[in-house]
Design a protein around this motif. Structure first.
Motif, PDB file in Angstrom:
ATOM      1  N   MET A   1       0.346  -1.053  -0.556  1.00  0.00           N
ATOM      2  CA  MET A   1       0.096  -0.226   0.260  1.00  0.00           C
ATOM      3  C   MET A   1       0.929   1.461   0.137  1.00  0.00           C
ATOM      4  N   ARG A   2       2.310   1.285   0.666  1.00  0.00           N
ATOM      5  CA  ARG A   2       2.855   2.606   0.709  1.00  0.00           C
ATOM      6  C   ARG A   2       3.280   3.004  -0.827  1.00  0.00           C
ATOM      7  N   SER A   3       3.758   1.718  -1.994  1.00  0.00           N
ATOM      8  CA  SER A   3       4.571   2.060  -3.063  1.00  0.00           C
ATOM      9  C   SER A   3       2.950   2.850  -3.672  1.00  0.00           C
ATOM     10  N   TRP A   4       1.398   2.884  -3.487  1.00  0.00           N
ATOM     11  CA  TRP A   4       0.290   3.090  -4.499  1.00  0.00           C
ATOM     12  C   TRP A   4       0.440   4.846  -4.423  1.00  0.00           C
ATOM     13  N   SER A   5       0.307   5.343  -5.324  1.00  0.00           N
ATOM     14  CA  SER A   5       0.161   6.201  -6.071  1.00  0.00           C
ATOM     15  C   SER A   5      -0.907   6.553  -5.463  1.00  0.00           C
ATOM     16  N   ILE A   6      -1.837   7.942  -5.395  1.00  0.00           N
ATOM     17  CA  ILE A   6      -2.928   8.109  -5.151  1.00  0.00           C
ATOM     18  C   ILE A   6      -4.232   8.053  -5.285  1.00  0.00           C
ATOM     19  N   ASP A   7      -4.240   8.087  -6.785  1.00  0.00           N
ATOM     20  CA  ASP A   7      -5.065   7.198  -7.408  1.00  0.00           C
ATOM     21  C   ASP A   7      -5.112   5.963  -7.372  1.00  0.00           C
ATOM     22  N   ALA A   8      -4.217   5.222  -7.079  1.00  0.00           N
ATOM     23  CA  ALA A   8      -4.769   3.596  -7.477  1.00  0.00           C
ATOM     24  C   ALA A   8      -5.306   3.122  -5.844  1.00  0.00           C
ATOM     25  N   TYR A   9      -4.864   4.290  -4.953  1.00  0.00           N
ATOM     26  CA  TYR A   9      -5.243   4.137  -3.249  1.00  0.00           C
ATOM     27  C   TYR A   9      -6.799   4.389  -3.666  1.00  0.00           C
ATOM     28  N   LEU A  10      -7.126   5.365  -4.564  1.00  0.00           N
ATOM     29  CA  LEU A  10      -8.709   6.063  -4.179  1.00  0.00           C
ATOM     30  C   LEU A  10      -8.976   4.954  -4.680  1.00  0.00           C
ATOM     31  N   ALA A  11      -8.200   4.857  -6.385  1.00  0.00           N
ATOM     32  CA  ALA A  11      -9.733   3.699  -7.090  1.00  0.00           C
ATOM     33  C   ALA A  11      -9.578   2.308  -5.646  1.00  0.00           C
ATOM     34  N   ARG A  12      -8.599   1.547  -5.698  1.00  0.00           N
ATOM     35  CA  ARG A  12      -9.143   0.062  -4.886  1.00  0.00           C
ATOM     36  C   ARG A  12      -9.692   0.397  -3.587  1.00  0.00           C
ATOM     37  N   LEU A  13      -9.546   2.166  -2.557  1.00  0.00           N
ATOM     38  CA  LEU A  13     -10.668   1.981  -1.691  1.00  0.00           C
ATOM     39  C   LEU A  13     -12.382   1.983  -2.034  1.00  0.00           C
ATOM     40  N   ALA A  14     -12.139   2.172  -3.636  1.00  0.00           N
ATOM     41  CA  ALA A  14     -13.664   2.455  -4.440  1.00  0.00           C
ATOM     42  C   ALA A  14     -13.928   1.330  -4.569  1.00  0.00           C
ATOM     43  N   ALA A  15     -12.431   0.299  -4.898  1.00  0.00           N
ATOM     44  CA  ALA A  15     -13.305  -1.169  -5.867  1.00  0.00           C
ATOM     45  C   ALA A  15     -14.529  -1.694  -4.768  1.00  0.00           C
ATOM     46  N   ARG A  16     -14.824  -3.021  -4.829  1.00  0.00           N
ATOM     47  CA  ARG A  16     -16.128  -4.087  -4.769  1.00  0.00           C
ATOM     48  C   ARG A  16     -14.593  -4.758  -3.770  1.00  0.00           C
ATOM     49  N   ASN A  17     -13.323  -4.450  -2.763  1.00  0.00           N
ATOM     50  CA  ASN A  17     -12.781  -5.198  -2.329  1.00  0.00           C
ATOM     51  C   ASN A  17     -12.850  -4.955  -0.881  1.00  0.00           C
ATOM     52  N   PRO A  18     -12.208  -5.802   0.456  1.00  0.00           N
ATOM     53  CA  PRO A  18     -12.582  -6.081   1.618  1.00  0.00           C
ATOM     54  C   PRO A  18     -11.193  -5.072   1.614  1.00  0.00           C
ATOM     55  N   THR A  19     -10.261  -5.211   1.152  1.00  0.00           N
ATOM     56  CA  THR A  19      -9.531  -3.634   1.462  1.00  0.00           C
ATOM     57  C   THR A  19      -8.484  -2.898   0.628  1.00  0.00           C
ATOM     58  N   PRO A  20      -8.503  -1.424   0.859  1.00  0.00           N
ATOM     59  CA  PRO A  20      -7.907  -1.281   1.911  1.00  0.00           C
ATOM     60  C   PRO A  20      -9.578  -1.173   2.390  1.00  0.00           C
ATOM     61  N   ALA A  21      -9.696  -0.389   3.288  1.00  0.00           N
ATOM     62  CA  ALA A  21     -11.246  -0.112   3.791  1.00  0.00           C
ATOM     63  C   ALA A  21     -10.587   1.078   5.307  1.00  0.00           C
ATOM     64  N   GLY A  22     -11.841   1.146   6.238  1.00  0.00           N
ATOM     65  CA  GLY A  22     -11.981   1.815   6.967  1.00  0.00           C
ATOM     66  C   GLY A  22     -10.737   1.599   7.962  1.00  0.00           C
ATOM     67  N   ALA A  23     -10.519   1.298   8.649  1.00  0.00           N
ATOM     68  CA  ALA A  23      -8.999   0.993   8.955  1.00  0.00           C
ATOM     69  C   ALA A  23      -7.730   1.338   8.561  1.00  0.00           C
ATOM     70  N   ALA A  24      -8.043   1.365   7.360  1.00  0.00           N
ATOM     71  CA  ALA A  24      -6.348   2.075   6.160  1.00  0.00           C
ATOM     72  C   ALA A  24      -6.686   3.245   6.287  1.00  0.00           C
ATOM     73  N   VAL A  25      -8.007   3.841   6.330  1.00  0.00           N
ATOM     74  CA  VAL A  25      -8.104   5.450   5.821  1.00  0.00           C
ATOM     75  C   VAL A  25      -7.734   5.779   7.214  1.00  0.00           C
ATOM     76  N   ALA A  26      -8.117   4.999   8.557  1.00  0.00           N
ATOM     77  CA  ALA A  26      -8.132   5.966   9.524  1.00  0.00           C
ATOM     78  C   ALA A  26      -6.282   6.044  10.237  1.00  0.00           C
ATOM     79  N   ALA A  27      -5.779   4.935   9.781  1.00  0.00           N
ATOM     80  CA  ALA A  27      -3.868   5.115   9.909  1.00  0.00           C
ATOM     81  C   ALA A  27      -3.571   6.193   8.828  1.00  0.00           C
ATOM     82  N   LEU A  28      -4.097   5.870   7.758  1.00  0.00           N
ATOM     83  CA  LEU A  28      -3.192   7.189   6.541  1.00  0.00           C
ATOM     84  C   LEU A  28      -3.834   8.174   7.401  1.00  0.00           C
ATOM     85  N   ASN A  29      -5.158   9.538   8.125  1.00  0.00           N
ATOM     86  CA  ASN A  29      -4.929   9.755   8.357  1.00  0.00           C
ATOM     87  C   ASN A  29      -3.921  10.422   9.423  1.00  0.00           C
ATOM     88  N   VAL A  30      -3.791   9.790  10.247  1.00  0.00           N
ATOM     89  CA  VAL A  30      -2.705   9.359  11.424  1.00  0.00           C
ATOM     90  C   VAL A  30      -1.547   9.939  11.066  1.00  0.00           C
TER      91      VAL A  30
END
Length: 204
Positions: A1-30
């Motif tokens: 996940m650390r090597s993903w671009s912002i676009d790739a991260y958001l696309a994965r976050l929006a995909a029908r996939n269990p990860t990443p999800a809320g906990a990853a969002v929280a960790a990135l906020n921190v």
């Protein structure tokens, strides 16, 4: 996940996939909150004591907390993948359904670990924000407030995630330990809000 671009991260976050999800969002906020404090501290480290001393202390600890947050984001991905695997177990018979339910509950309990640990990281960041308010000035104070708000969002998300994950095992010792870990969140949210309001008053 650390090597993903912002676009790739958001696309994965929006995909029908269990990860990443809320906990990853929280960790990135921190991690973002820590990065903001690092930036502010770097603008203040060359000042005379006590400002420079406070800034150097905040800088060193915020760098460590940022790394911890990113580690927890990665840990969450692995834990949630295990939950997803448990949901794929067979459920044709009563025995299989019972085994599957147990596996899901066990995996969810493990998945509650990273967000519970993140609460402690967020708590430290709120404390660092409080310190930086004392030595910040001008527009930099707005970034301190942003860091406090980002940490607050992470704390709130983490608490809800922990509560959801431990629900099937409430009453068990590990579940109650994790529940206790998120107990301070209300107070931390009040402190983060106080940082923001202190900044707004100073800027006014």
């Amino acid at each position: 996940m650390r090597s993903w671009s912002i676009d790739a991260y958001l696309a994965r976050l929006a995909a029908r996939n269990p990860t990443p999800a809320g906990a990853a969002v929280a960790a990135l906020n921190v991690a973002q909150a820590a990065a903001l404090l690092i930036m502010v501290a770097r603008f203040r480290v060359d000042r005379d004591p006590p400002v420079g001393d406070v800034a150097r202390g905040v800088l060193a600890r915020a760098e460590e907390l940022q790394e911890t947050a990113l580690r927890l984001a990665e840990a969450d991905l692995g834990a949630v993948d295990e939950v997803a695997a448990a949901y794929t177990l067979p459920r044709a018979t009563e025995v299989e359904r019972a085994r599957r339910a147990e596996a899901i509950a066990d995996a969810l309990l493990v998945a509650a670990g990273p967000p519970a640990e993140l609460v402690g990281v967020g708590a430290e960041l709120v404390g660092l924000c409080e310190r930086m308010v004392e030595v910040g000035s001008g527009a930099l104070l707005g970034d301190v407030a942003a860091a406090a708000d980002a940490a607050a969002a992470a704390l709130s998300i983490s608490r809800t995630n922990v509560e959801a994950d431990i629900a099937p095992r409430r009453g068990a010792a590990e579940a109650e330990r994790l529940a206790a870990a998120v107990g301070p969140v209300d107070d931390l949210l009040r402190r983060a809000a106080r940082v923001r309001e202190d900044v707004r008053r100073a800027l006014a």
